[in-house]
Design a protein around this motif. Sequence first.
Motif, PDB file in Angstrom:
ATOM      1  N   TYR A   1       0.840  -1.192   0.000  1.00 14.31           N
ATOM      2  CA  TYR A   1       0.000   0.000   0.000  1.00 14.31           C
ATOM      3  C   TYR A   1       0.873   1.239   0.000  1.00 14.31           C
ATOM      4  CZ  TYR A   1      -2.971   3.761   1.641  1.00 14.31           C
ATOM      5  OH  TYR A   1      -3.619   4.960   1.757  1.00 14.31           O
ATOM      6  N   ARG A   2       1.953   1.217   0.778  1.00 16.58           N
ATOM      7  CA  ARG A   2       2.847   2.374   0.866  1.00 16.58           C
ATOM      8  C   ARG A   2       3.411   2.732  -0.506  1.00 16.58           C
ATOM      9  NH1 ARG A   2       8.261   3.831   1.785  1.00 16.58           N
ATOM     10  NH2 ARG A   2       8.476   5.614   3.172  1.00 16.58           N
ATOM     11  N   ARG A   3       3.875   1.733  -1.248  1.00 19.11           N
ATOM     12  CA  ARG A   3       4.439   1.985  -2.577  1.00 19.11           C
ATOM     13  C   ARG A   3       3.361   2.494  -3.522  1.00 19.11           C
ATOM     14  NH1 ARG A   3       7.920   4.261  -5.427  1.00 19.11           N
ATOM     15  NH2 ARG A   3       8.414   3.285  -7.400  1.00 19.11           N
ATOM     16  N   ALA A   4       2.191   1.897  -3.488  1.00 21.04           N
ATOM     17  CA  ALA A   4       1.086   2.349  -4.353  1.00 21.04           C
ATOM     18  C   ALA A   4       0.742   3.804  -4.024  1.00 21.04           C
ATOM     19  CB  ALA A   4      -0.131   1.439  -4.184  1.00 21.04           C
ATOM     20  N   TRP A   5       0.672   4.123  -2.729  1.00 18.19           N
ATOM     21  CA  TRP A   5       0.351   5.490  -2.329  1.00 18.19           C
ATOM     22  C   TRP A   5       1.438   6.455  -2.794  1.00 18.19           C
ATOM     23  CZ3 TRP A   5      -3.523   8.392  -1.384  1.00 18.19           C
ATOM     24  CH2 TRP A   5      -3.320   9.664  -0.874  1.00 18.19           C
ATOM     25  N   GLN A   6       2.704   6.066  -2.703  1.00 18.77           N
ATOM     26  CA  GLN A   6       3.803   6.924  -3.155  1.00 18.77           C
ATOM     27  C   GLN A   6       3.684   7.226  -4.651  1.00 18.77           C
ATOM     28  OE1 GLN A   6       7.129   4.505  -1.883  1.00 18.77           O
ATOM     29  NE2 GLN A   6       7.519   5.814  -0.102  1.00 18.77           N
ATOM     30  N   LEU A   7       3.332   6.218  -5.432  1.00 17.57           N
ATOM     31  CA  LEU A   7       3.180   6.424  -6.876  1.00 17.57           C
ATOM     32  C   LEU A   7       1.999   7.338  -7.186  1.00 17.57           C
ATOM     33  CD1 LEU A   7       3.973   2.817  -8.151  1.00 17.57           C
ATOM     34  CD2 LEU A   7       5.437   4.846  -8.297  1.00 17.57           C
ATOM     35  N   VAL A   8       0.891   7.148  -6.482  1.00 23.46           N
ATOM     36  CA  VAL A   8      -0.274   8.017  -6.668  1.00 23.46           C
ATOM     37  C   VAL A   8       0.083   9.445  -6.285  1.00 23.46           C
ATOM     38  CG1 VAL A   8      -2.582   8.562  -5.765  1.00 23.46           C
ATOM     39  CG2 VAL A   8      -2.026   6.220  -6.462  1.00 23.46           C
ATOM     40  N   ASP A   9       0.760   9.606  -5.156  1.00 21.46           N
ATOM     41  CA  ASP A   9       1.149  10.944  -4.714  1.00 21.46           C
ATOM     42  C   ASP A   9       2.091  11.594  -5.725  1.00 21.46           C
ATOM     43  OD1 ASP A   9       1.111  13.062  -2.722  1.00 21.46           O
ATOM     44  OD2 ASP A   9       3.199  12.505  -2.316  1.00 21.46           O
ATOM     45  N   ALA A  10       3.019  10.825  -6.273  1.00 22.89           N
ATOM     46  CA  ALA A  10       3.939  11.368  -7.280  1.00 22.89           C
ATOM     47  C   ALA A  10       3.162  11.851  -8.505  1.00 22.89           C
ATOM     48  CB  ALA A  10       4.965  10.311  -7.680  1.00 22.89           C
ATOM     49  N   LEU A  11       2.187  11.079  -8.952  1.00 18.03           N
ATOM     50  CA  LEU A  11       1.359  11.508 -10.088  1.00 18.03           C
ATOM     51  C   LEU A  11       0.576  12.765  -9.743  1.00 18.03           C
ATOM     52  CD1 LEU A  11      -0.068   8.171 -11.509  1.00 18.03           C
ATOM     53  CD2 LEU A  11       1.321   9.842 -12.748  1.00 18.03           C
ATOM     54  N   ASN A  12      -0.010  12.781  -8.563  1.00 22.31           N
ATOM     55  CA  ASN A  12      -0.805  13.943  -8.165  1.00 22.31           C
ATOM     56  C   ASN A  12       0.051  15.200  -8.026  1.00 22.31           C
ATOM     57  OD1 ASN A  12      -3.219  12.574  -8.232  1.00 22.31           O
ATOM     58  ND2 ASN A  12      -3.355  12.271  -6.031  1.00 22.31           N
ATOM     59  N   GLN A  13       1.342  15.030  -7.714  1.00 20.40           N
ATOM     60  CA  GLN A  13       2.245  16.171  -7.595  1.00 20.40           C
ATOM     61  C   GLN A  13       2.821  16.596  -8.946  1.00 20.40           C
ATOM     62  OE1 GLN A  13       2.686  17.907  -4.734  1.00 20.40           O
ATOM     63  NE2 GLN A  13       1.140  16.524  -3.913  1.00 20.40           N
ATOM     64  N   THR A  14       2.823  15.699  -9.921  1.00 15.94           N
ATOM     65  CA  THR A  14       3.413  15.983 -11.229  1.00 15.94           C
ATOM     66  C   THR A  14       2.558  16.936 -12.052  1.00 15.94           C
ATOM     67  OG1 THR A  14       4.596  13.877 -11.304  1.00 15.94           O
ATOM     68  CG2 THR A  14       4.144  14.925 -13.424  1.00 15.94           C
ATOM     69  N   PHE A  15       1.263  16.744 -12.018  1.00 22.29           N
ATOM     70  CA  PHE A  15       0.363  17.508 -12.870  1.00 22.29           C
ATOM     71  C   PHE A  15      -0.408  18.561 -12.074  1.00 22.29           C
ATOM     72  CE2 PHE A  15       1.070  13.463 -15.016  1.00 22.29           C
ATOM     73  CZ  PHE A  15       1.438  13.907 -16.276  1.00 22.29           C
ATOM     74  N   ALA A  16      -0.955  19.530 -12.799  1.00 22.31           N
ATOM     75  CA  ALA A  16      -1.702  20.618 -12.160  1.00 22.31           C
ATOM     76  C   ALA A  16      -2.996  20.115 -11.527  1.00 22.31           C
ATOM     77  CB  ALA A  16      -2.015  21.715 -13.184  1.00 22.31           C
ATOM     78  N   GLN A  17      -3.544  19.025 -12.053  1.00 19.90           N
ATOM     79  CA  GLN A  17      -4.753  18.428 -11.482  1.00 19.90           C
ATOM     80  C   GLN A  17      -4.420  17.035 -10.975  1.00 19.90           C
ATOM     81  OE1 GLN A  17      -5.533  18.716 -15.218  1.00 19.90           O
ATOM     82  NE2 GLN A  17      -6.444  20.735 -15.241  1.00 19.90           N
ATOM     83  N   PRO A  18      -5.080  16.591  -9.912  1.00 23.60           N
ATOM     84  CA  PRO A  18      -4.816  15.243  -9.408  1.00 23.60           C
ATOM     85  C   PRO A  18      -5.349  14.174 -10.368  1.00 23.60           C
ATOM     86  CG  PRO A  18      -6.634  16.227  -8.203  1.00 23.60           C
ATOM     87  CD  PRO A  18      -6.076  17.297  -9.110  1.00 23.60           C
TER      88      PRO A  18
END
Length: 115
Positions: free
Chosen positions: A44-61
């Motif tokens: 779960y931690r790794r999945a959450w890190q990847l989601v957070d990275a995507l959400n931080q990369t773009f202007a919209q989540p």
Amino acid sequence: MNRLTLRIDFGDQGAVGPGKIRLLEAIAEHHSISAAGRAMGMSYRRAWQLVDALNQTFAQPSVTTQVGGGGGGGAALTEFGQELVAAYRAMEKAAAEATADIRAGLAGRLRPPGA
């Protein structure tokens, strides 16, 4: 058989590749970051890190979450998240089609198995 793997690198702002896109697709299917991670064999931690990275990369989540409780928590792709998956898959298809002959030529020059 060969396949093309596409990774889009935005420099310091992040990257998008097959793993993050598969995770987004799994979240859309399972409506849960933890279930999507389990389906992909990641924590779960790794999945959450990847989601957070995507959400931080773009202007919209790409993903929104709902905190658990009586009705339980969950996660869903945003409209942008759905567009991101579709755009990536379209680029992947176009790149694979554009390079099919070149990849076939290279595959024909591979060392035979066991040689």
